[in-house]
Design an enzyme around this catalytic site. Structure first.
Site, short mmCIF file in Angstrom:
data_model
loop_
_atom_site.label_atom_id
_atom_site.label_comp_id
_atom_site.label_asym_id
_atom_site.label_seq_id
_atom_site.Cartn_x
_atom_site.Cartn_y
_atom_site.Cartn_z
N LYS A 4 -12.10 7.53 6.00
CA LYS A 4 -12.49 6.50 5.03
C LYS A 4 -13.86 5.97 5.41
CE LYS A 4 -10.74 4.48 1.35
NZ LYS A 4 -9.84 5.08 0.35
N GLY A 17 -5.95 -5.61 -12.12
CA GLY A 17 -7.16 -4.81 -11.85
C GLY A 17 -7.55 -4.03 -13.09
N GLY A 75 -10.41 -1.84 -13.09
CA GLY A 75 -11.45 -0.90 -12.68
C GLY A 75 -11.01 0.51 -13.05
N ASN A 76 -11.47 1.48 -12.29
CA ASN A 76 -11.13 2.88 -12.57
C ASN A 76 -9.61 3.06 -12.65
OD1 ASN A 76 -10.32 5.66 -11.68
ND2 ASN A 76 -12.51 6.02 -11.83
N ALA A 77 -8.91 2.62 -11.61
CA ALA A 77 -7.46 2.84 -11.54
C ALA A 77 -6.72 2.05 -12.63
CB ALA A 77 -6.96 2.47 -10.15
N GLY A 78 -7.01 0.76 -12.74
CA GLY A 78 -6.28 -0.10 -13.68
C GLY A 78 -6.53 0.25 -15.13
P1 NAD Z 1 -12.75 -0.54 -9.07
O1 NAD Z 1 -13.87 -1.08 -8.29
O2 NAD Z 1 -13.06 0.39 -10.19
O3 NAD Z 1 -11.91 -1.76 -9.69
C1 NAD Z 1 -11.40 -2.81 -8.93
C2 NAD Z 1 -10.79 -3.82 -9.87
O4 NAD Z 1 -10.14 -4.84 -9.10
C3 NAD Z 1 -11.82 -4.54 -10.76
O5 NAD Z 1 -11.28 -4.74 -12.04
C4 NAD Z 1 -11.99 -5.90 -10.06
O6 NAD Z 1 -12.40 -6.92 -10.94
C5 NAD Z 1 -10.57 -6.13 -9.56
N1 NAD Z 1 -10.52 -7.09 -8.45
C6 NAD Z 1 -11.37 -7.23 -7.41
N2 NAD Z 1 -10.99 -8.26 -6.63
C7 NAD Z 1 -9.89 -8.80 -7.21
C8 NAD Z 1 -9.04 -9.88 -6.89
N3 NAD Z 1 -9.29 -10.66 -5.82
N4 NAD Z 1 -7.98 -10.10 -7.69
C9 NAD Z 1 -7.75 -9.33 -8.78
N5 NAD Z 1 -8.51 -8.31 -9.14
C10 NAD Z 1 -9.57 -8.05 -8.36
O7 NAD Z 1 -11.72 0.10 -8.04
P2 NAD Z 1 -10.61 1.21 -8.33
O8 NAD Z 1 -11.22 2.52 -8.08
O9 NAD Z 1 -9.95 0.93 -9.62
O10 NAD Z 1 -9.60 0.92 -7.12
C11 NAD Z 1 -8.59 -0.08 -7.19
C12 NAD Z 1 -7.56 0.16 -6.11
O11 NAD Z 1 -7.03 1.48 -6.25
C13 NAD Z 1 -8.10 0.07 -4.68
O12 NAD Z 1 -7.11 -0.43 -3.82
C14 NAD Z 1 -8.40 1.52 -4.35
O13 NAD Z 1 -8.44 1.71 -2.95
C15 NAD Z 1 -7.23 2.19 -5.04
N6 NAD Z 1 -7.48 3.60 -5.30
C16 NAD Z 1 -8.40 4.02 -6.21
C17 NAD Z 1 -8.60 5.38 -6.41
C18 NAD Z 1 -9.58 5.90 -7.44
O14 NAD Z 1 -9.64 7.11 -7.63
N7 NAD Z 1 -10.30 5.05 -8.16
C19 NAD Z 1 -7.86 6.30 -5.67
C20 NAD Z 1 -6.90 5.84 -4.77
C21 NAD Z 1 -6.73 4.48 -4.59
#
Ligand code: NAD
Length: 421
Positions: free
Chosen positions: A106, A218, A220-223
């Site tokens: 990581k 959330g 972001g990408n995942a949500g």
């Molecule tokens: P991202 O940066 O695209 O989105 C993060 C989201 O979380 C945003 O909407 C942000 O506003 C929100 N956020 C940030 N702080 C917050 C808080 N205190 N309370 C509520 N919401 C908050 O990130 P992502 O890629 O969507 O990743 C989100 C999670 O999924 C992380 O834990 C990441 O490690 C995990 N993840 C993502 C991937 C991927 O492919 N994107 C893969 C495996 C795991």
């Protein structure tokens, strides 16, 4: 930092618990409690003002007994070495559970991307890669996107690494745009994998997903993809969503296009009209069938776990549930599916991208999805089978522990075969 919220202590505690249950060899246990390599770099970056700002970055290789390191890079203002170490441990277990040829790693940089302009972001991304270039590579350790890092950033990083090597090394980084040999399907593979897990879990719990109410923390990408896929694949109603500024709730269900519009206009989903504004804490405690934490770690803890009672808690974020909360959820009958099973679609997608980059032969989207479904569905069945196996021996374990036991035993077996102990 309080012990229970220190992510690396949590990761170690979870490993210790698994080690005890599975009676792991003591030497293997000691090796697996710490990362094999921790790199900390201080990176000078030229800013728009002409001044140089120094950023701190990390790259941790946790274990490479089963293959090159693999893990995302996070750009976050509160990034810490403890978080990166924990996430690298979880990557090791995730890749092992999925049974793909990767170890775990990581990376992260302490920075606030909202305060950087595109040029500064590119300068920082390239400088980070220059600083860690000796420790990464397609056969060594393969980074990918994570919180606040994007496919564009991955393209810059791959380009910087390629300049150092004096030839294109597309397989050095995954999560790239298609133009530079990213993979069809990689973009939403984390959420798609989670949906395949949800489909299997709902079948097991006899939940009709068409009638299910879902809350997602959330955006972001995942949500975002979790929202669109749950609605698209199952016809589920997403009644609540949030981002770092707050969230919204409507019993009638939310509209994704209107959420995108609100986010673009106001900077947050809480600008959505026609729904009740809620806090992130309130979102977690809603009366829903499925709760999907998809933001950051430690959201469900012993202070609120008793009020969180979905039928299924699908851990799309990394580390959203603390170990103390785990036990409370179990007592309350919540099926809490662990992060390193649920969000493994991301790394499986990265693995597919790396395989295609290495073979220089590219698959269709249908191939990608079918292969992802097969791998993650098998992981889910392996976890449930392990739970059942231990239950038959009179030992009740949670899905997280089942997943740990499978993952740790595979890494330990590889270390043993390689003669590491
Ligand atoms: P991202 O940066 O695209 O989105 C993060 C989201 O979380 C945003 O909407 C942000 O506003 C929100 N956020 C940030 N702080 C917050 C808080 N205190 N309370 C509520 N919401 C908050 O990130 P992502 O890629 O969507 O990743 C989100 C999670 O999924 C992380 O834990 C990441 O490690 C995990 N993840 C993502 C991937 C991927 O492919 N994107 C893969 C495996 C795991």
């Amino acid at each position: 930092m309080a012990e229970e919220l220190d992510p690396f202590k949590i990761a170690q505690k979870q490993l210790d618990e698994a080690a005890e249950i599975m009676k792991l060899d003591k030497q293997a246990h000691a090796m697996l409690r710490e990362p094999m390599q921790t790199v900390i770099v201080n990176i000078p970056v030229k800013m728009r003002s002409g001044a140089t700002q120094t950023f701190t970055g990390f790259r941790v290789l946790y274990n490479n007994a089963r293959g090159p390191g693999k893990g995302g890079i996070r750009f976050h203002p509160t990034e810490s070495i403890e978080t990166v170490k924990a996430l690298s441990a979880w990557m090791t277990w995730k890749c092992s559970l999925a049974n793909i040829q990767f170890g775990g790693a990581k990376g992260g940089v302490i920075c606030d991307t909202k305060k950087l302009n595109p040029m500064e972001l590119e300068n920082l991304s390239r400088a980070y890669i220059r600083a860690i270039s000796k420790f990464i590579g397609p056969e060594v350790d393969v980074p990918a996107p994570d919180v606040y890092t994007t496919p564009q950033i991955m393209a810059w990083m791959m380009d910087e690494y390629s300049r150092i090597k004096e030839h294109s090394e597309f397989g050095a980084i995954t999560g790239k745009p298609l133009e530079v040999w990213g993979s069809e399907g990689r973009n939403d593979s984390t959420a798609l994998g989670a949906m395949y897990v949800l489909r299997e879990a709902a079948k097991m719990k006899k939940i009709n997903l068409k009638k299910a109410k879902i809350a997602v923390q959330g955006f972001g990408n995942a949500g975002h993809f979790a929202f669109s896929l749950a609605a698209g694949m199952f016809g589920s109603k997403i009644v609540a969503i949030s981002d770092s500024e707050g969230g919204v709730y409507s019993d009638k269900g939310l509209d994704l296009a209107k959420l995108d519009e609100a986010k673009a206009k106001t900077g947050s989903v809480d600008g959505y009209k026609g729904a009740q504004r809620i806090t992130n804490e309130e979102l977690l405690e809603l009366d829903v069938d499925i709760l999907i934490p998809a933001a950051i770690e430690n959201q469900v803890h012993k202070g609120n776990a008793d009020k969180i009672k979905p039928k299924i808690l699908l851990e799309l974020a990394n580390g959203p549930v603390t170990p103390d909360a785990d036990k409370i959820l179990e007592q309350n009958g919540v099926l809490d599916l662990p992060d390193f099973l649920v969000n493994s679609g991301g790394v499986i997608g990265s693995y597919f991208e790396w395989v295609q980059n290495t073979a220089r032969y590219y698959w269709t989207r249908e191939d990608f999805d079918a292969k992802l479904d097969k791998i993650i569905t098998r992981s889910f069945s392996d976890v449930i089978a392990t739970q059942k196996e231990y239950a038959s021996k009179g030992k009740k374990i949670q899905p997280r522990m089942g997943a740990y036991i499978i993952a740790v035993s595979r890494v330990a077996a590889a270390m043993k075969m390689r003669g590491w102990y």
